[in-house]
Design a protein around this motif. Structure first.
Motif, PDB file in Angstrom:
ATOM      1  N   ALA A 107      -2.701  -6.862   4.614  1.00 24.58           N
ATOM      2  CA  ALA A 107      -1.934  -6.978   5.316  1.00 24.58           C
ATOM      3  C   ALA A 107      -1.551  -6.038   6.110  1.00 24.58           C
ATOM      4  N   CYS A 108      -1.171  -6.782   7.608  1.00 22.50           N
ATOM      5  CA  CYS A 108      -1.159  -5.399   8.484  1.00 22.50           C
ATOM      6  C   CYS A 108       0.371  -5.278   9.195  1.00 22.50           C
ATOM      7  N   GLY A 109       1.172  -4.429   9.107  1.00 22.65           N
ATOM      8  CA  GLY A 109       1.618  -4.167   9.498  1.00 22.65           C
ATOM      9  C   GLY A 109       2.170  -3.636  11.195  1.00 22.65           C
ATOM     10  N   TRP A 110       3.304  -2.914  11.594  1.00 21.53           N
ATOM     11  CA  TRP A 110       2.898  -2.741  12.532  1.00 21.53           C
ATOM     12  C   TRP A 110       2.168  -1.468  13.530  1.00 21.53           C
ATOM     13  N   ILE A 114      -1.886  -2.354   4.469  1.00 23.21           N
ATOM     14  CA  ILE A 114      -1.950  -2.796   3.188  1.00 23.21           C
ATOM     15  C   ILE A 114      -3.384  -3.384   2.740  1.00 23.21           C
ATOM     16  N   ILE A 115      -4.295  -3.136   1.538  1.00 22.10           N
ATOM     17  CA  ILE A 115      -4.781  -3.894   1.446  1.00 22.10           C
ATOM     18  C   ILE A 115      -4.786  -4.347  -0.123  1.00 22.10           C
ATOM     19  N   LEU A 116      -5.338  -5.460  -0.156  1.00 23.85           N
ATOM     20  CA  LEU A 116      -5.386  -5.919  -2.415  1.00 23.85           C
ATOM     21  C   LEU A 116      -6.935  -5.605  -2.508  1.00 23.85           C
ATOM     22  N   THR A 117      -7.102  -5.223  -4.304  1.00 22.22           N
ATOM     23  CA  THR A 117      -8.550  -5.323  -3.827  1.00 22.22           C
ATOM     24  C   THR A 117      -8.673  -6.196  -5.136  1.00 22.22           C
TER      25      THR A 117
END
Length: 303
Positions: A107-110, A114-117
């Motif tokens: 998930a890319c914020g401004w 955030i990365i989910l394995t």
């Protein structure tokens, strides 16, 4: 965005990946920083057929492949690409620090990521000026993905907004961190004490969802949303553009969107833009009657 086969996709046609639009930081992954007015095909970084998810932030982009690889490009001023440096990258590049650690979602914020394995662990990199990395005592930015230790239960879904992020665990609990919604909340709800999850710089449980099991979380610029296993949608944060389907200017706590807004159908999928939401309902009776994958779309909010 998750790549899925569509009804019009030919089984014989080769898959292709295209990019166009603003490209000031190389976020299109085409190897240059010129804006692109027409879709242009990418063919160098990996085979398009292996792309599982594509997402973008303020000026950076990320791709997750079927094998769990993470490719990133674009703006990297705060290390949001997780490559160990802060130079912009105009082409999709593998995040080498995560090699051997299969990725499920990004998930890319401004200005952060955030990365989910695949094991359900959450990592973060980029700017931490508003606590959006979920590491309250960490540096103001992080150029290599680091684990968010406060999320101890397996996570199944993540989301990132302008300056806040969310996660849903396997048991359906929603956590939020980053102070991005707090300034709007204080301005629009004067004299009201905001819940902890709006002001926390580490994952804080979102209250008001105790009787629901979230299966998906979403974030816009200044709002959040959750989809439950019962097909219900809960929203909170800024309602500046009517995206929360309420008369209130700001919702400090989750509020369910009434079923009649979705023609009394269960919501099966939901997506968030910067200031709007899109929901898909599963019209099961149409599937049963006509034997095809019919679905309904509803748009919430105006740009």
């Amino acid at each position: 965005m998750e790549r899925e086969p569509c009804a019009s996709e030919s089984t014989h046609a080769a898959a292709a990946l295209f990019a166009w639009g603003a490209n000031s930081y190389g976020q299109l992954g085409l190897g240059h920083k010129e804006d692109v007015l027409l879709p242009q095909q990418l063919s160098d970084f990996c085979k398009p057929t292996c792309v599982r998810r594509i997402t973008g932030g303020g000026g950076h982009s990320a791709i997750v492949t079927d094998g769990g690889g993470l490719f990133v490009c674009g703006l990297n001023k705060d290390g949001q690409l997780g490559l160990g440096h802060t130079e912009d990258v105009p082409y999709f590049t593998p995040c080498k620090s995560l090699l051997g650690c299969p990725i499920q979602q990004v998930a890319c914020g401004w200005d952060f990521t955030i990365i989910l394995t695949e094991k359900g662990q959450v990592l973060s990199c980029g700017s931490n000026s508003f606590g959006q990395l979920g590491v309250p005592h960490g540096p103001r930015r992080c150029v290599v993905p680091q684990a968010i230790e406060f999320l101890r239960e397996k996570v199944v879904c993540i989301a990132a907004g302008l300056r806040h992020a969310l996660a849903a665990t396997v048991s359906g609990i929603v956590f939020q961190w980053g102070t991005g919604l707090a300034s709007s909340g204080r301005r629009l709800c004067p004299g009201q004490t905001l819940p902890l999850f709006l002001t926390a710089k580490e994952p804080s449980r979102v209250t008001g969802l105790e009787n629901s099991k979230a299966v998906c979380v979403l974030a816009g610029s200044d709002h959040s949303a959750a989809l439950t296993d019962a097909g219900e949608v809960y929203v909170w944060g800024s309602n500046k553009h009517g995206q929360l389907v309420t008369q209130a200017a700001f919702l400090p706590m989750p509020q369910k969107i009434e079923a009649h807004c979705f023609q009394n159908e269960n919501v099966t999928a939901i997506w968030s833009g910067w200031t709007h939401l899109v929901a898909q309902t599963g019209l099961l009776w149409l599937r049963a009657q006509f034997g095809s994958n019919w679905w309904g779309l509803l748009l919430l909010g105006l740009e």
